[in-house]
Design an enzyme around this catalytic site. Structure first.
Site, PDB file in Angstrom:
ATOM      1  CG  ASP A  15      -2.002  -1.071   1.144  1.00 52.90           C
ATOM      2  OD1 ASP A  15      -2.138  -1.688   0.066  1.00 52.90           O
ATOM      3  OD2 ASP A  15      -2.705  -1.285   2.145  1.00 52.90           O
ATOM      4  N   GLY A  41      -3.235  -5.431   0.906  1.00 53.62           N
ATOM      5  CA  GLY A  41      -3.862  -6.458   0.056  1.00 53.62           C
ATOM      6  C   GLY A  41      -4.943  -7.126   0.895  1.00 53.62           C
ATOM      7  N   GLY A 218     -21.904  -0.483  12.588  1.00 51.38           N
ATOM      8  CA  GLY A 218     -21.915  -1.877  13.016  1.00 51.38           C
ATOM      9  C   GLY A 218     -22.143  -2.863  11.887  1.00 51.38           C
ATOM     10  CG  ASP A 245      -9.160  -6.276   4.301  1.00 47.32           C
ATOM     11  OD1 ASP A 245     -10.093  -6.749   3.615  1.00 47.32           O
ATOM     12  OD2 ASP A 245      -8.335  -5.467   3.853  1.00 47.32           O
ATOM     13  CG  ASN A 269     -19.235  -4.831  14.970  1.00 52.01           C
ATOM     14  OD1 ASN A 269     -18.786  -4.162  14.038  1.00 52.01           O
ATOM     15  ND2 ASN A 269     -20.451  -4.697  15.433  1.00 52.01           N
ATOM     16  CB  SER A 275      -8.384  -2.665  12.731  1.00 48.78           C
ATOM     17  OG  SER A 275      -9.474  -2.247  11.936  1.00 48.78           O
TER      18      SER A 275
END
Ligand code: RIB
Length: 301
Positions: A15, A41, A218, A245, A269, A275
């Site tokens: 990326d 990816g 959500g 992802d 979730n 993340s």
């Protein structure tokens, strides 16, 4: 039967991430704030999400014989992923994604490069790996015919499959019928069944396989014709790249751990929300301990 073997078949990209507070219009040049090269990816991201959460992960994919390819395979090895089924393709570049991150949101262009060398014949070579998995996790950044072949093999051996239909494209009804779970986001869900020529009953059956990710709103699942909303948690989003992802890798792990679908979605979730608090798709992906700590603090969630 619960078991932790997840095989991910999908893309491995570098990326190229530009941070800016404004996205340029056509013909405009702007000064950005910062630039980073970060492993990504959709396939690799989902593999990393799953391994961080304690799954035993094998990745089937392809990179070019170039510096990005070496770095990306090295990164997957460092994360603890089995990379023996990743091939190096000569005279083709490793996949890249040009990403613009602006105020927490992103726009992405992917150049697949070596990812498009994952042919059905390559998939056939890994039949034993697929057979030996508890869950097979796929996306759409490799050729569609290879995704179909992989799902056929999984079906042959009774291996559960999750297809993350991203980036969205027209999908044959045979594929939709074969997969166990579909994980579109809202935009992808709107397009997923537009080409399906089926009765209401067929469409309803397909809908029940869908787990729709809705970002900060959500997740939604469907049970006996009812919509079930699973709310998200509030976090300070730095970069939403890879949130979906993370959700997919975490969902596969939670299902392998024997969680019921609704509980698995709740777990995934939270992993997805955590993340987005760091820049880069894989950087903020949590460990199992981090998700459990969160669940412990927010008992009511
Ligand atoms: O889902 C995010 C990913 O999409 C990025 O890492 C980028 O490589 C593209 O594949």
């Amino acid at each position: 039967m619960a078991g932790k073997k997840i095989t991910v078949i999908g893309s491995i990209n570098m990326d190229l991430v530009t941070n800016t507070n404004q996205i340029p219009k056509v013909g405009e040049t702007l000064l950005g704030d910062s630039f980073h090269t970060i492993p990504g990816g959709k396939g690799a991201n989902q593999a990393v999400a799953a391994v961080r959460l304690g799954a035993d992960v094998t990745m089937i994919g392809a990179v070019g014989n170039d510096s990005f390819g070496h770095l990306l395979v090295g990164n997957l090895i460092n994360q603890g992923i089995n990379t023996k089924s990743i091939m190096k393709v000569e005279d083709t570049s490793t996949g890249i994604a040009t990403i613009i991150v602006s105020n927490g949101d992103n726009s992405i262009i992917v150049v697949p490069g070596a990812n498009h060398h994952i042919t059905p014949e390559v998939i056939d070579k890994h039949e034993d790996k697929i057979k030996d998995s508890n869950i097979l996790l796929l996306q759409l950044e490799i050729p569609l015919k290879s995704v179909i072949r992989a799902v056929e093999l999984a079906k042959k051996y009774g291996v559960r499959t999750i297809l993350n239909p991203a980036p969205i494209q027209k999908l044959p009804i045979e594929l939709l019928n074969m997969v166990d779970y579909l994980t579109p986001n809202e935009h992808e869900q709107a397009l997923l069944f537009t080409s399906v020529d089926g009765t209401d009953e067929v469409l309803e059956k397909l809908k029940e396989k869908c787990i729709v990710t809705k970002g900060s709103k959500g997740v939604m699942i469907f049970k006996n014709g009812e919509e079930i909303e699973i709310p998200s948690i509030r976090v300070e989003a730095v970069d939403t790249t890879g949130a979906g992802d993370t959700f997919n890798g975490a969902l596969a792990t939670a299902l392998c751990d024997g969680l019921e679908l609704e509980q698995a979605c709740r777990f995934a979730n939270i992993a997805g929300a955590i993340s987005v608090t760091k820049l880069g798709a894989q950087t903020g992906m949590p460990t199992k301990k981090q998700v459990e700590e969160f669940l412990h603090i927010h008992k009511s969630f």
